[in-house]
Design a protein around this motif. Sequence first.
Motif, PDB file in Angstrom:
ATOM      1  N   LYS A  23      15.821  22.000   3.186  1.00 14.66           N
ATOM      2  CA  LYS A  23      14.933  22.986   4.513  1.00 14.66           C
ATOM      3  C   LYS A  23      16.155  23.859   4.760  1.00 14.66           C
ATOM      4  O   LYS A  23      15.628  25.002   5.050  1.00 14.66           O
ATOM      5  N   GLU A  24      17.405  23.677   4.873  1.00 11.87           N
ATOM      6  CA  GLU A  24      18.187  24.641   5.290  1.00 11.87           C
ATOM      7  C   GLU A  24      18.731  25.438   3.958  1.00 11.87           C
ATOM      8  O   GLU A  24      19.072  26.494   4.277  1.00 11.87           O
ATOM      9  N   ASN A  25      18.508  25.136   2.771  1.00 11.97           N
ATOM     10  CA  ASN A  25      18.722  25.942   2.011  1.00 11.97           C
ATOM     11  C   ASN A  25      17.493  26.012   0.604  1.00 11.97           C
ATOM     12  O   ASN A  25      17.565  25.228  -0.298  1.00 11.97           O
ATOM     13  N   PRO A  26      16.418  26.656   1.231  1.00 15.45           N
ATOM     14  CA  PRO A  26      15.392  26.587   0.565  1.00 15.45           C
ATOM     15  C   PRO A  26      15.312  27.369  -0.863  1.00 15.45           C
ATOM     16  O   PRO A  26      14.404  27.001  -1.647  1.00 15.45           O
ATOM     17  N   GLU A  27      16.334  27.838  -1.080  1.00 16.98           N
ATOM     18  CA  GLU A  27      16.631  28.555  -2.586  1.00 16.98           C
ATOM     19  C   GLU A  27      16.834  27.321  -3.669  1.00 16.98           C
ATOM     20  O   GLU A  27      16.384  27.730  -4.845  1.00 16.98           O
ATOM     21  N   TYR A  28      16.953  26.396  -3.320  1.00 17.14           N
ATOM     22  CA  TYR A  28      16.991  25.109  -3.966  1.00 17.14           C
ATOM     23  C   TYR A  28      15.704  24.328  -4.275  1.00 17.14           C
ATOM     24  O   TYR A  28      15.672  23.440  -5.072  1.00 17.14           O
ATOM     25  N   GLN A  29      14.806  24.793  -3.687  1.00 18.37           N
ATOM     26  CA  GLN A  29      13.582  23.968  -3.488  1.00 18.37           C
ATOM     27  C   GLN A  29      12.748  24.238  -4.787  1.00 18.37           C
ATOM     28  O   GLN A  29      11.749  25.016  -4.634  1.00 18.37           O
ATOM     29  N   CYS A  30      13.176  23.372  -5.818  1.00 16.83           N
ATOM     30  CA  CYS A  30      12.634  23.794  -7.013  1.00 16.83           C
ATOM     31  C   CYS A  30      11.262  23.283  -7.546  1.00 16.83           C
ATOM     32  O   CYS A  30      10.608  23.437  -8.474  1.00 16.83           O
ATOM     33  N   TYR A  31      10.972  22.227  -6.473  1.00 17.36           N
ATOM     34  CA  TYR A  31       9.944  21.279  -6.774  1.00 17.36           C
ATOM     35  C   TYR A  31       9.214  20.718  -5.587  1.00 17.36           C
ATOM     36  O   TYR A  31      10.154  20.368  -4.948  1.00 17.36           O
ATOM     37  N   PRO A  32       8.065  21.109  -5.400  1.00 14.21           N
ATOM     38  CA  PRO A  32       7.724  20.762  -4.275  1.00 14.21           C
ATOM     39  C   PRO A  32       7.500  19.128  -3.574  1.00 14.21           C
ATOM     40  O   PRO A  32       7.179  19.054  -2.436  1.00 14.21           O
ATOM     41  N   ILE A  33       7.808  18.454  -4.653  1.00  9.91           N
ATOM     42  CA  ILE A  33       7.928  16.921  -3.933  1.00  9.91           C
ATOM     43  C   ILE A  33       8.709  16.658  -2.801  1.00  9.91           C
ATOM     44  O   ILE A  33       8.630  15.973  -1.916  1.00  9.91           O
ATOM     45  N   PHE A  34      10.047  17.138  -2.696  1.00 12.55           N
ATOM     46  CA  PHE A  34      10.721  17.202  -1.594  1.00 12.55           C
ATOM     47  C   PHE A  34      10.338  17.490  -0.210  1.00 12.55           C
ATOM     48  O   PHE A  34      10.761  16.956   0.861  1.00 12.55           O
ATOM     49  N   LYS A  35       9.222  18.419  -0.206  1.00 13.07           N
ATOM     50  CA  LYS A  35       8.807  18.756   0.996  1.00 13.07           C
ATOM     51  C   LYS A  35       8.020  17.592   1.699  1.00 13.07           C
ATOM     52  O   LYS A  35       7.745  17.655   2.871  1.00 13.07           O
ATOM     53  N   TYR A  36       7.752  16.525   0.791  1.00 11.83           N
ATOM     54  CA  TYR A  36       7.017  15.374   1.339  1.00 11.83           C
ATOM     55  C   TYR A  36       8.098  14.344   1.928  1.00 11.83           C
ATOM     56  O   TYR A  36       7.481  13.156   2.497  1.00 11.83           O
ATOM     57  N   PHE A  37       9.266  14.447   1.667  1.00  9.44           N
ATOM     58  CA  PHE A  37      10.272  13.490   1.955  1.00  9.44           C
ATOM     59  C   PHE A  37      10.185  13.068   3.302  1.00  9.44           C
ATOM     60  O   PHE A  37      10.686  11.947   3.861  1.00  9.44           O
ATOM     61  N   GLU A  38      10.189  14.132   4.249  1.00 15.11           N
ATOM     62  CA  GLU A  38      10.397  13.787   5.768  1.00 15.11           C
ATOM     63  C   GLU A  38       9.258  12.873   6.362  1.00 15.11           C
ATOM     64  O   GLU A  38       9.746  11.794   6.622  1.00 15.11           O
ATOM     65  N   ASN A  39       8.138  12.704   6.075  1.00 14.41           N
ATOM     66  CA  ASN A  39       7.336  11.903   6.384  1.00 14.41           C
ATOM     67  C   ASN A  39       7.373  10.737   5.365  1.00 14.41           C
ATOM     68  O   ASN A  39       7.319   9.432   5.909  1.00 14.41           O
ATOM     69  N   TRP A  40       7.659  10.777   4.132  1.00 20.99           N
ATOM     70  CA  TRP A  40       7.955   9.840   3.174  1.00 20.99           C
ATOM     71  C   TRP A  40       8.736   8.778   3.826  1.00 20.99           C
ATOM     72  O   TRP A  40       8.552   7.547   3.576  1.00 20.99           O
ATOM     73  N   CYS A  41       9.832   9.359   4.029  1.00 28.27           N
ATOM     74  CA  CYS A  41      11.230   8.441   4.587  1.00 28.27           C
ATOM     75  C   CYS A  41      10.785   7.548   5.630  1.00 28.27           C
ATOM     76  O   CYS A  41      11.574   6.660   5.908  1.00 28.27           O
ATOM     77  N   GLN A  42       9.877   8.109   6.483  1.00 24.06           N
ATOM     78  CA  GLN A  42       9.685   7.162   7.726  1.00 24.06           C
ATOM     79  C   GLN A  42       8.870   6.116   7.265  1.00 24.06           C
ATOM     80  O   GLN A  42       8.935   4.857   7.909  1.00 24.06           O
ATOM     81  N   ASP A  43       8.385   5.864   6.176  1.00 26.24           N
ATOM     82  CA  ASP A  43       7.452   4.632   5.767  1.00 26.24           C
ATOM     83  C   ASP A  43       8.815   3.826   5.342  1.00 26.24           C
ATOM     84  O   ASP A  43       8.713   2.396   5.645  1.00 26.24           O
ATOM     85  N   GLU A  44       9.695   4.468   4.429  1.00 27.69           N
ATOM     86  CA  GLU A  44      11.025   3.519   4.132  1.00 27.69           C
ATOM     87  C   GLU A  44      11.544   2.962   5.473  1.00 27.69           C
ATOM     88  O   GLU A  44      12.240   1.889   5.381  1.00 27.69           O
ATOM     89  N   ASN A  45      11.615   3.889   6.473  1.00 26.97           N
ATOM     90  CA  ASN A  45      12.424   3.281   7.601  1.00 26.97           C
ATOM     91  C   ASN A  45      11.723   2.339   8.442  1.00 26.97           C
ATOM     92  O   ASN A  45      12.152   1.415   8.678  1.00 26.97           O
ATOM     93  N   ARG A  46      10.157   2.218   8.331  1.00 25.04           N
ATOM     94  CA  ARG A  46       9.468   1.246   8.869  1.00 25.04           C
ATOM     95  C   ARG A  46       9.620  -0.186   8.079  1.00 25.04           C
ATOM     96  O   ARG A  46       9.761  -1.140   8.613  1.00 25.04           O
TER      97      ARG A  46
ATOM     98  N   ARG B  71       1.009  -1.289   0.063  1.00 25.22           N
ATOM     99  CA  ARG B  71      -0.054  -0.101   0.248  1.00 25.22           C
ATOM    100  C   ARG B  71       0.795   1.305   0.089  1.00 25.22           C
ATOM    101  O   ARG B  71       0.654   2.207  -0.931  1.00 25.22           O
ATOM    102  N   ASP B  72       1.872   1.274   1.059  1.00 21.10           N
ATOM    103  CA  ASP B  72       2.690   2.253   1.152  1.00 21.10           C
ATOM    104  C   ASP B  72       3.481   2.482  -0.465  1.00 21.10           C
ATOM    105  O   ASP B  72       3.634   3.664  -0.759  1.00 21.10           O
ATOM    106  N   GLU B  73       4.146   1.448  -0.871  1.00 25.55           N
ATOM    107  CA  GLU B  73       4.989   1.765  -2.143  1.00 25.55           C
ATOM    108  C   GLU B  73       3.918   2.272  -3.486  1.00 25.55           C
ATOM    109  O   GLU B  73       4.485   2.976  -4.221  1.00 25.55           O
ATOM    110  N   ALA B  74       2.719   1.699  -3.322  1.00 21.54           N
ATOM    111  CA  ALA B  74       2.078   2.016  -4.397  1.00 21.54           C
ATOM    112  C   ALA B  74       1.571   3.528  -4.397  1.00 21.54           C
ATOM    113  O   ALA B  74       1.561   4.327  -5.339  1.00 21.54           O
TER     114      ALA B  74
END
Length: 405
Positions: free
Chosen positions: A231-254, A169-172
């Motif tokens: 997060k430390e260098n927001p000037e490079y935040q050129c596409y919002p998908i990266f903002k989702y990585f914080e919670n996303w990566c917790q799935d991978e960790n689990r 489910r998570d990977e889908a």
Amino acid sequence: MATEMALVKPISKFSTSSPIFSNSRYGKFTTVRMSSTSQSTAKAAAKGGKKAAKTAIKETLLTPRFYTTDFDEMEALFNTEINKNLNQSEFEALLQEFKTDYNQTHFVRNKEFKEAADKIDGPLRQIFVEFLERSCTAEFSGFLLYKELGRRLKKTNPVVAEIFSLMSRDEARHAGFLNKGLSDFNLALDLGFLTKARKYTFFKPKFIFYATYLSEKIGYWRYITIYRHLKENPEYQCYPIFKYFENWCQDENRHGDFFSALLKAQPQFLNDWKAKLWSRFFCLSVYVTMYLNDCQRTAFYEGIGLDTKEFDMHVIIETNRTTARIFPAVLDVENPEFKRRLDKMVEINEQLLAVGETSDIPLVKNLKRIPLIAALASELLAMYLMPPIESGSVDFAEFEPQLVY
Ligand SMILES: [Fe+2]
Ligand SMILES: [Fe+2]
């Protein structure tokens, strides 16, 4: 080796009610039938893909893989009658974690995505598409494997089976979110086609455990490192998908923690000399593959303000430290010789790629490749033979799911 593209197709042939396409205002979509991208595909996509460009699917050693395994052996491994090491209460606890579904409402898009994608142009646009395609393929590959394991283990061990289903489910979700990202670039991966057309690599269950544990943990470290950096260098935040990585990566960790529990339930995969050799082998292949892949795509990492090699070394070192908690041996990746040899492999790989670009006849190309492949193999062997680090937890301490930051 970025030439694995197979088939580009106008999207009009497909149902527009598909969630992949539903939020687009564009009619000129292109369905990409294979990862990862190539220049020609992007050009075809840019033209709206009116004429389908057909080439054969080309698998390379560095392409994200699809895996299959011996499901009968898997069933025997998770049969509580046969395997007395299975700590069912630990798996019950893990199942509750997965049922909680922390990220149920996390993957919701907004209009920032399309607006940001429209601003990305030039070579970075092309490399962005490739990043989305490769990531989507890798996530989708996890979905297929976990879904099948969930199905096949249902009778033998319903708890473990349900965890696999919830991981699928998570990977889908992850794959779907990346595919929607592709829609911002007027592309979509044809995942149904991928399922049928890709070659599946067969691994025995124990190798599936080593490989998937590592890929989940390395995925965690990649996502969290990119997230923290942006997060430390927001000037490079050129596409919002990266903002989702914080919670996303917790799935991978689990997911990784679940494989850690699976390995602990199969001590025969952790406690002998063969386990040590295989552990080192899988660490080496996963780290080298990532390093060579990423060094071919420095424009992407530089585009988001990262130094590719520094980023990769950070991810390798952290993954290796995490892995040392469960694998009985890991590589000494913090020894400068390890990085020196990785960099040497990048140089040789570049020469190999250059041979492929020449106009020589295939026979001449192959002759030129022989010494380079031998040089790559000798670097690999030297890295494998470097004194390893004995690791792992002999007493298999109680499993405690926890967030890692
Ligand atoms: Fe994932
Ligand atoms: Fe995962």
